[in-house]
Design a protein around this motif. Structure first.
Motif, mmCIF file in Angstrom:
data_model
loop_
_atom_site.group_PDB
_atom_site.id
_atom_site.type_symbol
_atom_site.label_atom_id
_atom_site.label_comp_id
_atom_site.label_asym_id
_atom_site.label_seq_id
_atom_site.Cartn_x
_atom_site.Cartn_y
_atom_site.Cartn_z
ATOM 1 N N ALA A 110 34.204 32.616 34.170
ATOM 2 C CA ALA A 110 35.508 33.483 35.051
ATOM 3 C C ALA A 110 36.449 32.733 35.628
ATOM 4 O O ALA A 110 37.628 32.854 35.418
ATOM 5 N N TRP A 115 39.852 34.853 35.167
ATOM 6 C CA TRP A 115 39.764 36.563 34.731
ATOM 7 C C TRP A 115 40.222 37.101 35.939
ATOM 8 O O TRP A 115 40.774 38.304 35.964
ATOM 9 N N ASP A 116 40.216 36.501 37.219
ATOM 10 C CA ASP A 116 40.892 37.322 38.454
ATOM 11 C C ASP A 116 42.326 37.647 38.051
ATOM 12 O O ASP A 116 42.599 38.587 38.592
ATOM 13 N N SER A 124 37.758 44.074 37.300
ATOM 14 C CA SER A 124 36.826 43.129 37.895
ATOM 15 C C SER A 124 35.924 43.336 38.822
ATOM 16 O O SER A 124 34.735 42.760 38.979
ATOM 17 N N TYR A 133 30.666 37.249 39.347
ATOM 18 C CA TYR A 133 30.857 37.896 37.929
ATOM 19 C C TYR A 133 29.221 37.827 37.134
ATOM 20 O O TYR A 133 28.845 36.919 37.027
#
Ligand code: GAL
Length: 417
Positions: A110, A115-116, A124, A133
């Motif tokens: 992540a 990903w954030d 999320s 995650y």
């Protein structure tokens, strides 16, 4: 022990018995329930991608819409101490599995993949357990759709419905033309899929949220909920007598083949139309379920990662997570699956009119406070409550239960612990 569904003693003994053997090539075993035509094509893309990265794909497919059978199979494997590398688990259930201490931390993938910044917090947050995650999101499905065969409609002299009055008018005309108005499979999750779209249409997004997400007792027994059950009872009269136990994709096939006119179903149904070579806006239509144009019930598929012992498998697990979030996968999977990409930065160019409408409506309903988690698809409430509520809806669909009795039963089911 926080979850009733796993037996601690069994897990402990199972873990001791199941020390994994050393593997030659890195391997991932993925539990899913994507077995219909469109679904199988979609998951095959992930398999292809993993194999291209030198990872062996071990398919753990368990047929059964909405994953009820898959969940049972997964529990058995976890209890035996040999979880798969990843499994399709969604929504609040990710927290339930996290609390069991069996999910793996995939922050490494992540962080590297940012990903954030690519995911909305509403997504999320669900993928994290205690801030880390443990799951990777695959897509966003919209549930409040009505799928239509336009040829059936024109044969019947009916027009595309936008509200319930028009819906029942169209249904009457299709029935008179000797065809099935509503394609449906009598399975509890399908019953609940129709039900939640009806509640959204009858009561609107705010009511849906109070009743089916917050489980407010007054809303659950309100006149609006009674009206929802009355509407559901009316819809029942347009379903053919052979619907009991029918799989959702067979119901979709009835719309594809022109045996039936309409189906309430999430946009995995589009995967079936696409797999059959049908074109959106021409061979089939997708319109929001009656009276739900401004709202969006979402269903986000995700793969939760399990703690595995073999370091090669751990590495392959991160490779899998990274592949799922890659632009290439997000595009090709969602084109086949009927859903839309879950992450930012994917071109719309190849997506059809149903998908682009879903993208627009997802954004608009989010801004308008009309974006709601699907009850039928494990997004809204914990699994025990969802199961109890589903039982009530199924009973209503399969008996002469009155709307009053149904709302009373619903309120009781909502208290399930
Ligand atoms: C949903 C799931 C979809 C699709 C459907 C039918 O719950 O999110 O991906 O598989 O069930 O099985």
């Amino acid at each position: 022990m926080k979850l009733k569904f796993l037996n601690a003693a069994l897990i402990v003994s199972g873990l001791i018995a199941a020390v994994p053997a050393v593997q030659a090539a890195p391997q991932v075993e993925v539990l899913h329930y994507w077995t219909s035509g469109g679904e199988a094509k979609s998951i095959a893309e992930l398999k292809k991608m993993m194999e291209a990265k030198g990872v062996v794909w071990k398919d753990f497919a368990v047929a059964g819409g909405a994953g009820e059978n898959a969940t049972t199979a997964l529990k058995a494997r976890v209890i035996a101490g040999s979880p798969p590398t990843a499994a399709q688990i969604k929504g609040p259930s990710i927290q339930e599995w996290g609390a069991e201490g069996v999910l793996a931390n995939i922050d490494a993938a992540a962080t590297e993949g940012k990903w954030d910044t690519l995911l909305q917090p509403v997504v999320s947050n669900v993928m994290k357990y205690k801030g880390h995650y443990v799951a990777v999101p695959v897509n966003v499905h919209r549930v409040n759709w009505l799928w239509i065969n336009p040829e059936v409609l024109s044969k019947a002299g009916a027009k595309v419905p936008t509200n319930f009055a028009e819906f029942f008018d169209a249904a009457d005309k299709i029935k008179k033309a000797g065809l099935i108005a509503v394609a449906h499979g009598g399975q509890p999750w399908q019953d609940t899929t129709v039900f939640e779209s009806v509640v959204l249409g009858v009561g609107g997004a705010k009511f849906y949220d109070k009743a089916l997400v917050k489980l407010d007792p007054a809303s659950l027994t309100s006149p609006t909920m009674i009206k929802s059950f009355e509407t559901l009872a009316k819809i029942k009269t347009y379903i053919d007598k052979d619907s009991a136990g029918r799989d959702w994709n067979l119901a979709t096939a009835m719309v594809i083949n022109g045996k039936a006119g309409m189906q309430f179903m999430g946009d995995w149904a589009k995967g079936e139309f696409t797999a059959a070579g049908k074109v959106a806006g021409k061979d089939f239509l997708c319109v929001p379920a009656p009276d739900t144009e401004k709202s969006f019930t979402f269903n986000i598929d995700s793969l939760a990662m399990f703690k595995v012992k073999n370091p090669e498998e751990q590495k392959a697990q991160l490779t899998l997570a990274t592949a799922v979030m890659s632009p290439e996968f997000q595009e090709v999977f969602n084109l086949n699956k009927g859903s839309i990409p879950v992450r930012a930065g994917i071109s719309r160019a190849k997506f059809d009119s149903c998908a682009t409408r879903s993208m627009d409506d997802f954004a608009a309903s989010g801004k308008a406070g009309a974006l709601e988690p699907s009850l039928a698809h494990g997004m809204a409430v914990d699994s025990a409550k969802a199961g109890a509520i589903q039982d009530v809806i199924a009973k209503f669909m399969n008996s002469t239960m009155t709307p009053q009795a149904a709302v009373d039963a619903l309120a009781k089911a909502a208290k399930t612990k």
